[in-house]
Scaffold this active site. Structure first.
Site, PDB file in Angstrom:
ATOM      1  CB  ALA A 102      20.203 -11.678  12.786  1.00  9.57           C
ATOM      2  CB  ILE A 157      15.062   2.945  -1.220  1.00  7.68           C
ATOM      3  CG1 ILE A 157      16.019   1.865  -1.749  1.00  7.68           C
ATOM      4  CG2 ILE A 157      14.282   3.638  -2.343  1.00  7.68           C
ATOM      5  CD1 ILE A 157      17.017   2.311  -2.771  1.00  7.68           C
ATOM      6  CE1 TYR A 214      14.880  -4.802   8.049  1.00  5.25           C
ATOM      7  CE2 TYR A 214      17.134  -4.098   7.614  1.00  5.25           C
ATOM      8  CZ  TYR A 214      15.829  -4.289   7.189  1.00  5.25           C
ATOM      9  OH  TYR A 214      15.488  -3.962   5.900  1.00  5.25           O
ATOM     10  CB  SER A 227      -0.932   0.000   1.213  1.00  3.01           C
ATOM     11  OG  SER A 227      -0.172  -0.045   2.403  1.00  3.01           O
ATOM     12  CB  VAL A 236       1.779 -11.381   5.017  1.00  4.69           C
ATOM     13  CG1 VAL A 236       0.822 -11.004   3.902  1.00  4.69           C
ATOM     14  CG2 VAL A 236       2.707 -10.225   5.372  1.00  4.69           C
TER      15      VAL A 236
HETATM   16  N1  LIG Z   1      13.175   1.530   2.150  1.00  4.65           N
HETATM   17  C1  LIG Z   1      14.404   1.096   2.435  1.00  4.65           C
HETATM   18  O1  LIG Z   1      15.328   1.873   2.638  1.00  4.65           O
HETATM   19  C2  LIG Z   1      14.688  -0.376   2.504  1.00  4.65           C
HETATM   20  C3  LIG Z   1      16.035  -0.787   2.520  1.00  4.65           C
HETATM   21  C4  LIG Z   1      16.327  -2.143   2.564  1.00  4.65           C
HETATM   22  C5  LIG Z   1      15.298  -3.064   2.605  1.00  4.65           C
HETATM   23  N2  LIG Z   1      14.000  -2.640   2.612  1.00  4.65           N
HETATM   24  C6  LIG Z   1      12.980  -3.670   2.666  1.00  4.65           C
HETATM   25  O2  LIG Z   1      11.982  -3.388   1.714  1.00  4.65           O
HETATM   26  C7  LIG Z   1      10.728  -3.878   2.173  1.00  4.65           C
HETATM   27  C8  LIG Z   1       9.702  -2.750   2.136  1.00  4.65           C
HETATM   28  O3  LIG Z   1      10.148  -1.712   2.997  1.00  4.65           O
HETATM   29  P1  LIG Z   1       9.604  -0.219   2.905  1.00  4.65           P
HETATM   30  O4  LIG Z   1      10.760   0.655   3.207  1.00  4.65           O
HETATM   31  O5  LIG Z   1       8.851  -0.010   1.653  1.00  4.65           O
HETATM   32  O6  LIG Z   1       8.642  -0.201   4.191  1.00  4.65           O
HETATM   33  P2  LIG Z   1       7.148   0.374   4.407  1.00  4.65           P
HETATM   34  O7  LIG Z   1       6.966   0.452   5.875  1.00  4.65           O
HETATM   35  O8  LIG Z   1       6.949   1.610   3.594  1.00  4.65           O
HETATM   36  O9  LIG Z   1       6.220  -0.758   3.778  1.00  4.65           O
HETATM   37  C9  LIG Z   1       5.940  -1.932   4.457  1.00  4.65           C
HETATM   38  C10 LIG Z   1       4.473  -2.235   4.350  1.00  4.65           C
HETATM   39  O10 LIG Z   1       4.180  -3.466   5.015  1.00  4.65           O
HETATM   40  C11 LIG Z   1       2.933  -3.327   5.674  1.00  4.65           C
HETATM   41  N3  LIG Z   1       2.758  -4.296   6.749  1.00  4.65           N
HETATM   42  C12 LIG Z   1       3.198  -4.218   8.035  1.00  4.65           C
HETATM   43  N4  LIG Z   1       2.835  -5.290   8.719  1.00  4.65           N
HETATM   44  C13 LIG Z   1       2.131  -6.088   7.855  1.00  4.65           C
HETATM   45  C14 LIG Z   1       1.509  -7.354   7.988  1.00  4.65           C
HETATM   46  N5  LIG Z   1       1.548  -8.029   9.145  1.00  4.65           N
HETATM   47  N6  LIG Z   1       0.868  -7.877   6.910  1.00  4.65           N
HETATM   48  C15 LIG Z   1       0.833  -7.197   5.732  1.00  4.65           C
HETATM   49  N7  LIG Z   1       1.427  -6.004   5.557  1.00  4.65           N
HETATM   50  C16 LIG Z   1       2.080  -5.463   6.609  1.00  4.65           C
HETATM   51  C17 LIG Z   1       2.973  -1.883   6.204  1.00  4.65           C
HETATM   52  O11 LIG Z   1       1.684  -1.414   6.527  1.00  4.65           O
HETATM   53  C18 LIG Z   1       3.594  -1.159   5.014  1.00  4.65           C
HETATM   54  O12 LIG Z   1       2.597  -0.730   4.123  1.00  4.65           O
HETATM   55  C19 LIG Z   1      10.987  -4.446   3.570  1.00  4.65           C
HETATM   56  O13 LIG Z   1      11.188  -5.834   3.488  1.00  4.65           O
HETATM   57  C20 LIG Z   1      12.252  -3.739   3.987  1.00  4.65           C
HETATM   58  O14 LIG Z   1      12.960  -4.456   4.969  1.00  4.65           O
HETATM   59  C21 LIG Z   1      13.672  -1.330   2.560  1.00  4.65           C
END
Ligand SMILES: NC(=O)c1ccc[n+]([C@@H]2O[C@H](COP(=O)([O-])OP(=O)(O)OC[C@H]3O[C@@H](n4cnc5c(N)ncnc54)[C@H](O)[C@@H]3O)[C@@H](O)[C@H]2O)c1
Length: 245
Positions: A154, A185, A152, A10, A60
């Site tokens: 690990a 990002i 995180y 979302s 999830v």
């Molecule tokens: N943005 C970054 O800098 C970055 C860097 C490295 C890795 N990541 C990884 O990318 C992925 C997305 O991260 P993001 O930065 O877009 O985070 P974000 O918080 O913007 O998006 C995560 C989404 O997951 C949803 N969510 C939370 N609990 C949930 C559940 N139990 N069931 C379903 N949905 C759920 C949240 O509501 C949110 O919309 C993650 O796995 C994160 O670890 C992000």
């Protein structure tokens, strides 16, 4: 082309991955919790751009909810050919001397339990399709090893380990399993991060700038596509060279 399920789609990276896969022709299941309005906005944007998507509410990290989610997606859109386990909960920084088992469990919930539940729920359908693609969203953190992020890092390392073992076990079924490891990002949840903090990171990025969600989505789209058909068990780090391995 088929159906793609993106969890936590979302906002943030998931929303952009959903938009990109839809642009490539996938019918996209936009999983969300709890932001229905945000998920509907992503779906509407995809429809306006000529794509197909629907929003599906599900936690999830919950086994029954994942089974119901996959059944609903398959019922409404068709069998799932692409799975992108992307959702994350909060990622609090904590000194190693204060990290307890619950802190580890909080991260393993999203990066080991949830991908495992999702993989087990979608693979029977992928088998019927004759194959599929699992594209995990990992992190550079296992290599970067930033202080305060041990739980995180690990859990993300464990997610990479699952990727490799699953690639071996699911390869004979025609299912590839790979992992995209984003660098930092900036997305909505980073709105309050001090500019100096972002600038300190940016200075060490060889390409000299922060990455964008679209640059993560581009690589996910490649791994979801037929072009990646002989690639499995791999990690592609997308961070402008911040870490190299
Ligand atoms: N943005 C970054 O800098 C970055 C860097 C490295 C890795 N990541 C990884 O990318 C992925 C997305 O991260 P993001 O930065 O877009 O985070 P974000 O918080 O913007 O998006 C995560 C989404 O997951 C949803 N969510 C939370 N609990 C949930 C559940 N139990 N069931 C379903 N949905 C759920 C949240 O509501 C949110 O919309 C993650 O796995 C994160 O670890 C992000």
């Amino acid at each position: 082309m088929g159906v793609a399920l993106v969890t936590g789609a979302s906002r943030g990276l998931g929303a952009q991955i959903a938009r990109r896969l839809a642009a490539d022709g996938w019918a996209v299941a936009v999983n969300y919790l709890p932001d229905r309005a945000d998920a509907e906005r992503v779906v509407a944007g995809i429809a306006e751009a000529g794509g197909r998507a629907e929003a599906f509410r599900a936690d999830v990290t919950d086994e029954a909810a994942v089974a119901a989610l996959v059944a609903q997606v398959e019922g409404r859109l068709g069998p799932i050919g692409v799975l992108v386990p992307n959702a994350t909960g909060p990622q609090p920084a904590k000194p190693a001397l204060e990290v307890g088992w619950q802190d580890h469990l909080d991260q393993l919930l999203f990066f080991v339990k949830s991908p495992t539940l999702l993989m087990r729920a979608v693979v029977p359908g992928m088998r019927r399709l004759g194959g599929g693609r699992i594209v995990q969203i990992g992190s550079e953190m296992p290599e970067r090893a930033a202080p305060g992020m041990s739980a995180y890092a690990a859990a993300k390392a464990a997610q990479m380990s699952l990727t490799r073992t699953w690639a071996r076990e699911l390869g004979p079924l025609g299912v590839t399993v790979n992992l995209v490891a984003p660098g930092w990002i900036p997305v909505e949840r980073h709105a309050d991060v001090a500019v100096e903090h972002i600038e300190a990171y940016r200075r060490d990025v060889p390409l000299g700038r922060m990455g964008t969600p679209a640059e993560i989505a581009d690589v996910v789209a490649f791994l979801a596509s037929a072009d990646s058909r002989f690639v499995t068990g791999e990690r592609i780090t997308v961070n402008g060279g911040y870490t190299m391995d």
